[in-house]
Scaffold this active site. Structure first.
Site, PDB file in Angstrom:
ATOM      1  N   GLY A  46      17.895 -14.523   2.950  1.00 15.97           N
ATOM      2  CA  GLY A  46      18.485 -15.308   1.920  1.00 15.97           C
ATOM      3  C   GLY A  46      19.992 -15.103   1.878  1.00 15.97           C
ATOM      4  O   GLY A  46      20.556 -14.050   2.043  1.00 15.97           O
ATOM      5  N   GLN A  51      28.369 -15.826  -1.672  1.00 20.38           N
ATOM      6  CA  GLN A  51      28.279 -14.721  -0.667  1.00 20.38           C
ATOM      7  C   GLN A  51      29.487 -15.150   0.667  1.00 20.38           C
ATOM      8  O   GLN A  51      29.666 -14.210   1.332  1.00 20.38           O
ATOM      9  CB  GLN A  51      27.191 -14.333   0.023  1.00 20.38           C
ATOM     10  CG  GLN A  51      26.080 -13.857  -1.061  1.00 20.38           C
ATOM     11  CD  GLN A  51      24.742 -13.389  -0.128  1.00 20.38           C
ATOM     12  OE1 GLN A  51      23.946 -14.217  -0.362  1.00 20.38           O
ATOM     13  NE2 GLN A  51      24.656 -12.050   0.018  1.00 20.38           N
ATOM     14  N   CYS A  89      20.909  -6.426   1.271  1.00 20.19           N
ATOM     15  CA  CYS A  89      21.739  -7.636   1.017  1.00 20.19           C
ATOM     16  C   CYS A  89      22.662  -7.538   2.086  1.00 20.19           C
ATOM     17  O   CYS A  89      23.236  -6.655   2.295  1.00 20.19           O
ATOM     18  CB  CYS A  89      22.381  -7.187  -0.525  1.00 20.19           C
ATOM     19  SG  CYS A  89      23.468  -8.784  -0.724  1.00 20.19           S
ATOM     20  N   LEU A  90      22.924  -8.776   2.421  1.00 18.07           N
ATOM     21  CA  LEU A  90      23.964  -9.124   3.502  1.00 18.07           C
ATOM     22  C   LEU A  90      25.351  -8.538   3.063  1.00 18.07           C
ATOM     23  O   LEU A  90      26.256  -8.418   3.912  1.00 18.07           O
ATOM     24  CB  LEU A  90      23.998 -10.671   4.066  1.00 18.07           C
ATOM     25  CG  LEU A  90      22.487 -11.004   4.864  1.00 18.07           C
ATOM     26  CD1 LEU A  90      22.753 -12.511   5.108  1.00 18.07           C
ATOM     27  CD2 LEU A  90      22.391 -10.347   6.008  1.00 18.07           C
ATOM     28  N   HIS A 131      16.867 -12.273  -6.402  1.00 16.51           N
ATOM     29  CA  HIS A 131      17.878 -11.752  -5.691  1.00 16.51           C
ATOM     30  C   HIS A 131      18.893 -12.631  -5.464  1.00 16.51           C
ATOM     31  O   HIS A 131      20.039 -12.351  -5.873  1.00 16.51           O
ATOM     32  CB  HIS A 131      17.489 -10.859  -4.231  1.00 16.51           C
ATOM     33  CG  HIS A 131      18.708 -10.333  -3.311  1.00 16.51           C
ATOM     34  ND1 HIS A 131      18.583  -9.190  -3.321  1.00 16.51           N
ATOM     35  CD2 HIS A 131      19.651 -11.023  -3.017  1.00 16.51           C
ATOM     36  CE1 HIS A 131      19.860  -8.806  -2.670  1.00 16.51           C
ATOM     37  NE2 HIS A 131      20.376  -9.934  -2.426  1.00 16.51           N
ATOM     38  N   GLU A 132      18.498 -13.815  -4.902  1.00 13.42           N
ATOM     39  CA  GLU A 132      19.469 -14.901  -4.547  1.00 13.42           C
ATOM     40  C   GLU A 132      20.043 -15.533  -5.744  1.00 13.42           C
ATOM     41  O   GLU A 132      21.238 -15.968  -5.904  1.00 13.42           O
ATOM     42  CB  GLU A 132      18.679 -16.101  -3.590  1.00 13.42           C
ATOM     43  CG  GLU A 132      18.485 -15.478  -2.150  1.00 13.42           C
ATOM     44  CD  GLU A 132      19.466 -14.528  -1.529  1.00 13.42           C
ATOM     45  OE1 GLU A 132      20.757 -14.990  -1.609  1.00 13.42           O
ATOM     46  OE2 GLU A 132      19.218 -13.569  -0.922  1.00 13.42           O
ATOM     47  N   HIS A 135      22.794 -13.768  -7.700  1.00 13.54           N
ATOM     48  CA  HIS A 135      24.164 -13.893  -6.740  1.00 13.54           C
ATOM     49  C   HIS A 135      24.865 -15.018  -7.499  1.00 13.54           C
ATOM     50  O   HIS A 135      26.114 -14.952  -7.619  1.00 13.54           O
ATOM     51  CB  HIS A 135      24.039 -14.243  -5.509  1.00 13.54           C
ATOM     52  CG  HIS A 135      23.850 -13.060  -4.436  1.00 13.54           C
ATOM     53  ND1 HIS A 135      24.848 -12.090  -4.410  1.00 13.54           N
ATOM     54  CD2 HIS A 135      22.943 -12.617  -3.675  1.00 13.54           C
ATOM     55  CE1 HIS A 135      24.349 -11.298  -3.476  1.00 13.54           C
ATOM     56  NE2 HIS A 135      23.234 -11.518  -2.906  1.00 13.54           N
TER      57      HIS A 135
HETATM   58 ZN    ZN Z   1      22.160 -10.597  -1.657  1.00 13.28          ZN
END
Ligand code: ZN
Length: 173
Positions: A46, A51, A89-90, A131-132, A135
């Site tokens: 995701g 981000q 997480c990226l 999670h997303e 953000h």
């Molecule tokens: Zn993340």
């Protein structure tokens, strides 16, 4: 379409609250297409617009059938149960953390043309929704993690578990 640079923890943009999308125009479509491409390139589950430095409430994510969902102005409208599991997480490369999330969530969102829809998810997909969407409010999973691991520690842990499993299997248990 273009690949966008993924910001990493420590960048102040990741801690800001994103603004609702009001214009469902070509600019939004370009952003969503770029998010899709960037997520695929990064091999993640995701990606949220903040981000890549864009403070808009837009998320793309892969569900359990590997279909990419596009969520504009998403909100969690229902949830149940709980699950403990590992999350990465990226924007936090090289780490994983143990995080408790609901077992099931229902999300209401708009598509790229402004049509409202609802979507549900359980397991990894429920985790990914939570999670997303966090953000979009400037939160990273590291704030919730009860334990953090480096990739190396995790590899070692999984290796140990594998060994343990083999040992038990060897005893015919
Ligand atoms: Zn993340």
């Amino acid at each position: 379409m273009a690949l966008r640079t993924i910001l990493t923890q420590g960048d102040p943009v990741l801690n800001k609250v994103a603004h609702p999308v009001t214009q469902f125009d070509q600019r939004l479509h370009d952003l969503i297409d770029d998010l899709r491409e960037t997520l695929t390139d990064a091999n993640g589950l995701g990606l949220a617009a903040p981000q890549v430095g864009i403070l808009r409430r837009v998320v793309v994510l892969l569900n359990e059938n590997d279909e990419m969902l596009e969520l504009v102005n998403p909100e969690i409208i229902d949830q149940s149960g709980e699950q403990d599991g590992l999350e990465g997480c990226l924007s936090v490369p090289g780490y994983y953390g143990e995080v408790r999330r609901p077992a099931w969530v229902k999300v209401r969102a708009q598509d790229r043309n402004g049509m409202t829809f609802e979507v549900e998810g359980e397991g990894t997909t429920a985790r990914c929704f939570c999670h997303e969407l966090a953000h979009l409010d400037g939160h990273l999973y590291t704030e919730l993690a009860t334990k953090m691991y480096t990739v190396e520690e995790l590899d070692e842990m999984l290796e140990q578990e594998e060994k343990e499993k083999k040992r038990k299997e060897g005893k015919g248990q």
